[in-house]
Design a protein around this motif. Structure first.
Motif, PDB file in Angstrom:
ATOM      1  N   LEU A 193      41.697  55.162  27.194  1.00 13.80           N
ATOM      2  CA  LEU A 193      40.780  54.336  28.100  1.00 13.80           C
ATOM      3  C   LEU A 193      41.680  53.349  28.740  1.00 13.80           C
ATOM      4  O   LEU A 193      42.830  52.812  28.039  1.00 13.80           O
ATOM      5  N   GLY A 194      41.550  53.063  29.924  1.00 13.97           N
ATOM      6  CA  GLY A 194      42.373  52.010  30.660  1.00 13.97           C
ATOM      7  C   GLY A 194      41.794  50.590  30.374  1.00 13.97           C
ATOM      8  O   GLY A 194      40.549  50.365  29.965  1.00 13.97           O
ATOM      9  N   LEU A 195      42.777  49.731  29.994  1.00 15.93           N
ATOM     10  CA  LEU A 195      42.607  48.415  29.446  1.00 15.93           C
ATOM     11  C   LEU A 195      42.810  47.411  30.717  1.00 15.93           C
ATOM     12  O   LEU A 195      43.841  47.261  31.337  1.00 15.93           O
ATOM     13  N   GLY A 196      41.768  46.669  31.091  1.00 16.29           N
ATOM     14  CA  GLY A 196      41.743  45.759  32.165  1.00 16.29           C
ATOM     15  C   GLY A 196      42.881  44.576  31.896  1.00 16.29           C
ATOM     16  O   GLY A 196      42.388  44.046  30.506  1.00 16.29           O
ATOM     17  N   HIS A 197      43.284  43.946  32.692  1.00 17.60           N
ATOM     18  CA  HIS A 197      44.177  42.833  32.267  1.00 17.60           C
ATOM     19  C   HIS A 197      43.899  41.734  33.382  1.00 17.60           C
ATOM     20  O   HIS A 197      44.467  41.878  34.716  1.00 17.60           O
TER      21      HIS A 197
END
Length: 519
Positions: A193-197
């Protein structure tokens, strides 16, 4: 907002102060089975977020909207922060409770975990690792689309998922994008999963669907921050997470689905018992004491409390949250029921109205202890009901409730024991051996009834909850309410206002004994 409300409690009239305080007690529980937990400055290494019993086609949705670790970039190759999903036989048993507090469960392939969500803040990825044979757990990025009948909107058209592997920014929030890569074996695909920052905080979301009956069970969702595993080296962090759980029949856990009907039936039983008891009192007005009406009030209060409890479960199942006004009424009736129950048991055990009309100093002290403890126990119950399971003080209030309840159960036995000892001493001194032996036998019966009530509603009920499968844990509430009803009925039978009841003949004999002692 919560801080502003608490600061405002000191202003306004006493009525406004009480109203605000009551709203604060229930505001945390308004989310029901749609849980929202926000922690600031948290230092725990393991947070028990929630436990839920899933049937086939049930779903778990998790949205981590904010995670701020409060530490510098790390050079660790393996992630030390993430979620774990485990399945246990009972909701009362935690899967990692026996492990070493300094061991990181995210770095160890434990058979207790089904799925690990490993948050890699360096690569902005969340790797999903499955263990065991639970291959039919359907794990996907993002939240499930809301059904049209829930939102009141037409069904949305299917959209094309953008290319994964990076995070895009919409407005002020970075939204992660999912990607799927080959696992270590090259055969199974590992979900990434992509991790938002954004602004030194991270966010992502996922959902899990129970694919078949083989995957049904009680699931625990936990959050781990292994940077805080070593005592004395904790790093405060902030986390805000939303958890939505559903079964095919609604928002209730598998063990809670029958509770709406159970509490409704038990409410009707207590109401019928109360009406029958009042009819008995009206037919024998000459032998009725004040404590008889107190027993009637207890039965009706118990019935009303169960009714509001049942209605709360109905709205939680259909909407995901209770109605605030009904929740407040349930808390009020629960408080009154708890106080009336222990006061009535203590008064009957001391022989008040049936044997004597004046309480001794020791018995007054017992009432001075039991009543404040019952208030504390009900406050603890309200706090537990209004807080999320992952809150920092949830475990503390749960321990307070358990301890105070045990103290109250032990305290109400003292008046009965003192009455038994008094009758034993008097049986051989006042010349009325037969009468005192009859009194002694009756008080021993009541003592056994109280012991059995406490034993069944506390010890046996807890053991039953641990032993039975997840979908049968509602038997715990059935045993508690059934034992309470049986205790009420037996107590009413023993103390019914009949002319030939030995209890009702005791006051006249005791008055003669008092006169003889005065002479």
């Amino acid at each position: 907002m919560a801080v502003r409300e608490r600061r405002g409690l000191g202003r306004g009239s006493p009525a406004e102060w009480r109203q605000r305080l009551l709203l604060l007690l229930v505001v945390g529980g308004c989310s029901g089975r749609i849980h929202r937990l926000a922690l600031t400055g948290e230092k725990r290494a393991d947070i028990q977020l929630n436990s839920f019993g899933f049937y086939a086609n049930g779903s778990l949705e998790v949205e981590l909207s904010l995670l701020r670790l409060g530490l510098q970039e790390t050079e660790e190759k393996s992630p030390l922060v993430g979620f774990s999903l485990s399945r246990v036989q009972s909701g009362s048993i935690r899967s990692y409770s026996s492990r070493n507090s300094q061991e990181c469960p995210l770095q160890k392939n434990s058979s207790n975990f089904l799925v690990l969500f490993l948050i890699n803040t360096k690569d902005l990825q969340v790797r999903v690792r499955k263990y065991g044979e639970q291959k039919k757990l359907l794990i996907s990025p993002g939240l499930l689309p809301r059904e049209p009948f829930e939102l009141g909107l037409p069904k949305p058209e299917p959209t094309v998922t953008p290319k994964a592997g990076s995070a895009t920014t919409t407005g002020d929030k970075a939204k992660p994008k999912p990607e799927v890569s080959q696992g270590p074996s090259g055969k199974d695909k590992e979900l990434v999963l992509g991790l938002g920052h954004l602004n030194n905080s991270y966010n992502f979301s996922f959902h899990v669907v129970i694919g078949s009956r083989a995957e049904e069970g009680q699931y625990n969702l936990n959050f781990h921050n292994c940077y805080n595993s070593i005592p004395g080296r904790e790093h405060p962090f902030d986390i805000t997470v939303m958890i939505r759980e559903r079964n095919p029949e609604g928002f209730l856990s598998a063990a809670e689905i029958p509770l709406f009907k159970l509490y409704m039936v038990m409410s009707a039983c207590f109401l019928a018992a109360g009406i029958f008891w009042v009819s008995v009192l009206c037919r024998n007005t000459y032998n009725v004491f004040k404590i008889h009406w107190l027993m009637a009030a207890l039965a009706f209060t118990k019935s009303i409390s169960l009714l509001f409890h049942s209605i709360n479960y109905y709205f939680i199942n259909s909407k995901g949250h209770p109605i605030e006004g009904l929740a407040v009424m349930h808390y009020i009736t629960h408080l009154l029921k708890g106080a009336l129950l222990f006061i009535t048991i203590a008064l009957i055990g001391s022989g008040w109205a049936f044997v004597k009309y004046v309480l001794s100093d020791k018995e007054k002290k017992i009432f001075g202890i039991v009543i404040p403890l019952q208030v504390l126990a009900n406050v603890a119950y309200i706090v537990i009901e209004s807080r999320e399971e992952g809150a920092s003080d949830y475990g503390l209030w749960k321990e307070i409730l358990f301890l105070v309840d045990l103290i109250c159960c032990g305290a109400i036995l003292f008046p009965v024991v003192w009455s038994i000892r008094h009758l034993q001493d008097a049986s051989g001194t006042d010349g009325k051996v037969a009468v005192n032996l009859a009194k002694l036998k009756l008080f021993r019966h009541y003592y056994v009834m109280v012991i059995c009530y406490v034993y069944f509603t506390r010890i046996i009920a807890i053991l039953l909850r641990v032993a039975v499968p997840f979908q049968w844990q509602w038997l715990y509430q059935l045993l508690v309410e059934g034992s309470t009803l049986a205790f009420f009925v037996l107590t009413g039978y023993k103390f019914q206002p009949a002319g030939d009841n030995p209890y009702l003949q005791l006051p006249q004999e005791d008055e003669e004994d008092v006169k003889m002692e005065q002479v």
